[in-house]
Enzyme design. Structure first.
Site, PDB file in Angstrom:
ATOM      1  CG  ASP A   1      38.091  38.682  49.020  1.00 48.55           C
ATOM      2  OD1 ASP A   1      38.920  39.384  48.379  1.00 48.55           O
ATOM      3  OD2 ASP A   1      37.468  38.862  47.776  1.00 48.55           O
TER       4      ASP A   1
ATOM      5  CG  ASP B   1      39.800  40.504  41.588  1.00 48.08           C
ATOM      6  OD1 ASP B   1      39.443  39.837  41.833  1.00 48.08           O
ATOM      7  OD2 ASP B   1      39.492  41.646  42.406  1.00 48.08           O
TER       8      ASP B   1
HETATM    9  C1  DGJ Z   1      37.716  40.885  45.154  1.00 48.50           C
HETATM   10  C2  DGJ Z   1      39.215  41.071  45.760  1.00 48.50           C
HETATM   11  O1  DGJ Z   1      39.804  39.745  46.193  1.00 48.50           O
HETATM   12  C3  DGJ Z   1      39.325  41.969  46.752  1.00 48.50           C
HETATM   13  O2  DGJ Z   1      40.464  42.130  47.303  1.00 48.50           O
HETATM   14  C4  DGJ Z   1      38.865  43.550  45.528  1.00 48.50           C
HETATM   15  O3  DGJ Z   1      39.803  43.871  45.022  1.00 48.50           O
HETATM   16  C5  DGJ Z   1      37.505  43.494  45.739  1.00 48.50           C
HETATM   17  N1  DGJ Z   1      37.656  42.353  44.672  1.00 48.50           N
HETATM   18  C6  DGJ Z   1      37.089  44.425  44.954  1.00 48.50           C
HETATM   19  O4  DGJ Z   1      36.314  44.440  44.211  1.00 48.50           O
END
Ligand code: DGJ
Length: 720
Positions: A541, A471
């Site tokens: 997200d 991430d």
């Molecule tokens: C952003 C990601 O897109 C989410 O799926 C998740 O992993 C969060 N970060 C965790 O902080």
């Protein structure tokens, strides 16, 4: 022979599939682009400067000619493909042809992601050397053409063969002239939670720019741009696409000159890039991937899908079925311990889910997003048996185990930051701007790269890990390295990307069996650069199924379904508050790497049953969605209905997905015209109904949908 030199016209014709790209070296040794479009024979086009120049004009020839490598100084007033400031302080460049080499296959780009050929028959390459005598700047333009698709790739290598330093101020991976400007532009625009929405607009006299200066390709503008004929659509007409294999800041533009000629440019973003080339040093540009289709936007997408799935993505997972996963993020956020995770994993095992992914919050003192990034040490309060113990229990349940990292970041409240406060991007004496309470590590520094490689590798060897979610949750600010001298400060962002790519190459090579998925606040770095290291990316997200229709449809303009993470989440949806039926949530997620992202222990018995059937459905079609030809049929950007289909390479298996967001009173059933079938074959549905391929394509399948948020999935199998 995909690359042919024609001596009397002095042209190189790069041909593959239905496409040709023609280059020419004029009598003064300047490189011209004469043509890019439907296939033509070698030597069919020759260069006549008068074809470009008006009868009488105030303008200089250099502002009119179809340069492949336009440069500053003698009348070109657009963005130079290669811009340098020399030791004398001027930026005049004069590139003249030195030599040409045709190679079979496709060379890689040192330190950079790029498409590849697996054997010499798949592609040929043309390396053209040009030189600016006064400064000693040499430019090697490397073109490759893929034999089956006619996709052209292009990158530049700059080398200072002179005696004085040069500063590169402009570096374009592609700069393509178009004879006409009566065209539309298609690109993918968005924001966090609504990435890659399709935008189509007229090419106007004003320059159209899509760009990122954020140190990531970003949620806002995807590094892709296409020009198309005014009447071109999803199924017919010509599209010329340009996609940049890069994950950092970039700039792409379309500009129309005084004479109605368009030019598409793509490369580094000069707002945040310059590069000092000392004598003997060299610099390679990212790769541009140029695809042409005379079969509409679907045709263009299908070229990109095939190439990016099979000759950009790499590694042991490239050609494998992807596991159905459960990710705990939206199910628990930071509020979990081993017992709660195992409760979810047990339910997952019952549903037939194959991979359990532990998301953010397993390390340091991370119970919120305020601390601990950089401290990649398991939190024993939450995980008393450590990662190794948890992973073992998950494996005992018959599931694989996956883990989240955000390696490129550091929280000011972390042991790493306390030990190395200078390891983040920053400017001495200025505020270090925080986002999500975190700073960006300076990956241009080799000691930071080494730290990351060893910290991540230690975790991956300490427990049995099958999957990693990589991430990256903020963009760069004060994007300068503390250790670079003033004249090199603007190299930081690109050096960061080179450092990141080195880290990714090292870790993915050391752990070849791990499935890596890239992520950046959802789809903030959904680009070909990341796909070179990781075959899949978290699409967004935003897990709301209605939003996902647009997200997945838009993403499919360039990227294959095999690259898209797609999860079923709880309702009311956490991003939109919308309540969509579980069936539709599952049917939408079916067209990507399928998974769940909710607390499975909170499901009702009825939801458990539906979920079990969704898992079965996903497993039974996942190879078709991963490898089949994808067709966009009805656009969610144009109405309440969406339809898309996957057709297997042998045209025998078809998956048709149809969705309606809001029901329309008193509306007739939809008629969906399938594409890419064999017209003379009979296609049978699971319920036994049979249709001629020609019927499905010409008459269309009649589909009734009932109620809001409804979906229908049709699976056909053909026999002749
Ligand atoms: C952003 C990601 O897109 C989410 O799926 C998740 O992993 C969060 N970060 C965790 O902080």
């Amino acid at each position: 022979m995909p690359i042919q030199y024609h001596a009397s016209t002095k042209t190189w014709t790069l041909s593959g599939g239905h496409t040709s790209y023609v280059l020419h070296c004029d009598s003064e040794g300047r490189l011209m682009n004469l043509y890019w479009g439907s296939k033509i024979p070698a030597g069919a086009i020759s260069f006549h400067p008068e074809d470009y120049a008006p009868v009488a004009s105030f303008d200089l020839p250099a502002s009119i000619l179809p340069f492949e490598l336009p440069v500053n100084g003698s009348g070109w007033y657009g963005t130079p493909a290669v811009g340098i400031t020399n030791a004398a302080g001027d930026d005049v460049v004069d590139l003249r042809f030195v030599s040409a080499k045709v190679l079979s296959g496709k060379p890689g780009l040192p330190g950079l992601p790029a498409t590849y050929a697996e054997n010499a028959e798949e592609a040929d390459s043309l390396s053209l050397l040009l030189k600016d005598e006064l400064t000693g700047l040499s430019v090697t333009a490397l073109f490759s053409v893929f034999a089956d698709s006619g996709i052209i790739t292009r990158s530049l290598k700059l080398e200072n063969q002179g005696n004085s330093p040069l500063t590169v101020t402009s570096l374009l991976s592609a700069s393509v002239p178009f004879w006409q400007s009566d065209l539309d532009v298609v690109h993918l625009k968005g924001a966090w939670g609504r990435e890659r929405q399709i935008v189509r607009t007229s090419l106007s006299r004003n320059e159209l720019v899509i760009a990122s200066a954020r140190g990531a390709s970003g949620h806002e503008d995807n590094p892709f741009l296409a020009l198309c004929e005014k009447n071109a659509n999803e199924f017919s007409g010509s599209f010329w696409g340009c996609s940049l294999v890069y994950s950092g800041s970039f700039r792409m533009s379309c500009r129309v000159d005084n004479f109605g000629h368009a030019r598409l440019s793509a490369g580094m973003n000069p707002e945040v890039f310059s590069w000092k080339l000392d004598p003997g040093e060299s610099l390679v540009s990212p790769e541009a991937v140029l695809a042409f289709s005379d079969e509409g936007l679907n045709g263009l997408s299908q070229h990109y899908h095939r190439l990016y799935r099979t000759r950009l993505a790499r590694g042991s997972w490239r050609d494998r079925s992807r596991p159905v996963l459960i990710n705990n993020w939206e199910g628990t956020y930071f509020d979990f311990d081993e017992e709660r995770l195992l409760g979810i994993a047990e339910k997952a095992a019952v549903l037939g889910i194959e991979l359990f992914v532990l998301d953010d919050g397993w390390f340091g003192r991370r119970n919120s997003d305020h601390c601990s990034l950089g401290d990649w040490i398991e939190n024993r309060e939450k995980l008393p048996n450590g990662l190794a113990g948890l992973s073992e229990r998950i494996h005992q349940l018959g599931l694989m185990f996956g883990l989240w990292f955000e390696p490129e970041m550091v929280s000011p409240d972390s042991d790493l930051y306390r030990a190395h406060p200078d390891w983040c991007l920053h400017v001495q004496g200025r505020t270090r701007t925080e986002a999500r309470s975190q700073l960006v590590l300076d990956l241009s520094r080799s000691e930071v790269q080494e730290y990351l490689i060893s910290a991540i590798s230690d975790v991956l060897t300490s427990a049995s890990v099958d999957y990693v979610k990589w991430d990256m949750n903020r963009n760069m600010t004060e994007s300068f390295s503390a250790v670079l001298p003033p004249e090199r400060k603007k190299e930081t962002q690109h050096r960061y990307m080179l450092g990141l790519y080195r880290v990714l190459e090292t870790i993915t090579t050391a752990f070849p069996e791990i499935l890596f998925e890239s992520c950046s606040g959802g789809g903030g770095r959904f680009d070909p650069g990341m796909l070179f290291y990781m075959p899949q990316t978290w699409t967004s997200d935003n897990t709301d199924a209605v939003e996902r229709l647009r997200l997945q449809y838009g993403t499919s303009v360039v990227y294959p379904a095999s690259a898209m993470g797609a999860h079923v989440s709880a309702v009311p949806n956490h991003q939109t508050g919308r309540c969509v039926s579980l069936r539709m949530r599952g049917d939408v997620a079916l067209s990507g790497n399928f998974g769940f992202e909710l607390d499975l222990t909170k499901m009702t018995p009825e939801e458990v049953e539906i979920s079990r059937s969704l898992v079965d459905q996903a497993k039974s079609v996942r190879d078709l969605t991963r490898t089949g030809t994808f067709w966009r049929l009805l656009s969610p950007f144009e109405g309440q209905e969406t339809a898309w289909a996957f057709v297997s390479e042998d045209q025998q298996d078809v998956l048709l997905c149809v969705f309606r967001v809001l029901s329309v009173p008193n509306s007739a059933p939809l008629r969906i015209h399938l594409r890419g079938l064999r017209s003379d074959w009979i296609y049978r549905l699971e319920n036994g109904a049979e249709y001629h391929g020609s019927f499905l394509m010409n008459h269309g399948l009649t589909v009734s949908l009932c109620g809001d948020f409804s979906s229908r999935i049709f699976r056909f199998h053909a026999y002749d």
